[in-house]
Scaffold this active site. Structure first.
Site, PDB file in Angstrom:
ATOM      1  N   ASP A  81     -10.147  -5.592  -0.904  1.00 34.32           N
ATOM      2  CA  ASP A  81      -9.107  -5.064  -0.013  1.00 34.32           C
ATOM      3  C   ASP A  81      -9.761  -4.235   1.090  1.00 34.32           C
ATOM      4  O   ASP A  81     -10.490  -3.287   0.813  1.00 34.32           O
ATOM      5  CB  ASP A  81      -8.167  -4.181  -0.853  1.00 34.32           C
ATOM      6  CG  ASP A  81      -6.990  -3.646  -0.067  1.00 34.32           C
ATOM      7  OD1 ASP A  81      -6.737  -4.129   1.048  1.00 34.32           O
ATOM      8  OD2 ASP A  81      -6.314  -2.742  -0.606  1.00 34.32           O
ATOM      9  N   ASP A 121       0.837  -1.197   0.000  1.00 32.15           N
ATOM     10  CA  ASP A 121       0.000   0.000   0.000  1.00 32.15           C
ATOM     11  C   ASP A 121       0.869   1.243   0.000  1.00 32.15           C
ATOM     12  O   ASP A 121       1.627   1.474   0.947  1.00 32.15           O
ATOM     13  CB  ASP A 121      -0.867   0.021   1.268  1.00 32.15           C
ATOM     14  CG  ASP A 121      -1.993  -0.980   1.197  1.00 32.15           C
ATOM     15  OD1 ASP A 121      -2.721  -0.970   0.187  1.00 32.15           O
ATOM     16  OD2 ASP A 121      -2.150  -1.771   2.142  1.00 32.15           O
TER      17      ASP A 121
HETATM   18  C1  DX5 Z   1      -6.589   0.043   3.119  1.00 30.53           C
HETATM   19  C2  DX5 Z   1      -5.452  -0.680   2.442  1.00 30.53           C
HETATM   20  C3  DX5 Z   1      -5.448  -2.137   2.702  1.00 30.53           C
HETATM   21  C4  DX5 Z   1      -5.134  -2.503   4.137  1.00 30.53           C
HETATM   22  C5  DX5 Z   1      -6.114  -3.565   4.540  1.00 30.53           C
HETATM   23  O1  DX5 Z   1      -6.396   1.410   3.005  1.00 30.53           O
HETATM   24  O2  DX5 Z   1      -5.529  -0.492   1.046  1.00 30.53           O
HETATM   25  O3  DX5 Z   1      -4.595  -2.856   1.812  1.00 30.53           O
HETATM   26  O4  DX5 Z   1      -3.839  -3.009   4.326  1.00 30.53           O
HETATM   27  O5  DX5 Z   1      -5.953  -3.825   5.890  1.00 30.53           O
HETATM   28  P1  DX5 Z   1      -6.915  -4.799   6.682  1.00 30.53           P
HETATM   29  O6  DX5 Z   1      -6.844  -6.141   5.976  1.00 30.53           O
HETATM   30  O7  DX5 Z   1      -6.345  -4.823   8.040  1.00 30.53           O
HETATM   31  O8  DX5 Z   1      -8.291  -4.223   6.599  1.00 30.53           O
HETATM   32 ZN    ZN Z   2      -4.435  -1.884  -0.408  1.00 32.01          ZN
END
Ligand code: DX5
Ligand code: ZN
Length: 230
Positions: A186, A46
């Protein structure tokens, strides 16, 4: 583009992409290695710029550093303002996928083509409050559609159930128009939310806290992969 699914020789295969955002930053490469050893299919990185989202994450050089340590495909998810000003820098380090937030692009056709011509698979990500109709003209150009289950910016947020409809619609459009993009989800993906998510026909689960927040990364990945797609 279902080359990853073809590699697995099964249309029903569910792919898992651990998100490094939730890993221990003192041991980032180790986190990627443990995901690779644990059976992950991709690694999700990310990129946050403190402007498009109120958080700052990794630098571009993380990609070559990880490439020295693991073989898994890397997906760069750009949650940054004006990505077209930085796209050449991302292309230079050659992640396997570059995924743009669809609402950040000024010229979708040009930028997506630029990525593809560089031999990198282009993708678009869509926020919970945006509709697929906003990007219907670009779906034939992409290999990867990332549907956000949370408002971007932070890991560990609660899954927004309303986004399930978008996942169903993304699968329908793919069939109706005979398109070949991978559908990924995601944000907020965990073992409680994933059974409902996989029923919508998505191909990839991106999960951060559910994988790196668990004591056993390998077990968390295999628990996701054992979910049955319909
Ligand atoms: C959200 C990101 C995600 C994040 C998801 O802004 O794009 O990729 O890492 O995290 P979890 O799985 O903890 O919701
Ligand atoms: Zn992401």
């Amino acid at each position: 583009m279902s080359f990853l699914l073809k590699e697995q020789n099964s249309k029903k295969a569910l792919l898992v992409s651990p998100s490094l955002l939730a890993a221990d930053y003192g041991y980032l490469a180790d986190a990627a290695i443990s995901a690779e050893k644990g059976g992950a299919d991709l690694i999700h990185i990310d990129y946050m710029d403190g402007h498009y989202v109120p958080n700052i994450s990794f630098g571009i050089d993380l990609i070559p550093a990880l490439k020295k340590r693991i073989k898994l495909p890397l997906e760069a998810h750009l949650m940054i303002s004006n990505p077209e000003e930085r796209v050449e820098d991302f292309i230079r380090v050659k992640p396997d996928f570059i995924i743009f937030q669809e609402d950040t692009l000024l010229n979708h056709n040009k930028t997506i083509s630029m990525v593809r011509e560089a031999g990198i698979r282009p993708g678009l990500a869509i926020n919970p409050d945006r509709e697929l109709s906003e990007i219907e003209d670009y779906l034939h150009l992409i290999d990867y559609l990332l549907i956000l289950g949370v408002h971007p910016g932070f890991g560990g947020q609660k899954f927004i159930r309303d986004t399930l409809k978008k996942m169903v619609r993304a699968s329908e459009i793919k069939q109706e128009r005979n398109l070949d993009y991978l559908i990924a989800v995601d944000g907020g993906v965990n073992l409680k939310t994933a059974p409902e998510i996989v029923k919508t026909g998505v191909d990839i689960l991106v999960a951060g806290s559910a994988i790196y927040g668990s004591k056993d990364v390998k077990r968390a990945i295999s628990d996701f992969k054992s979910l049955i797609r319909t």
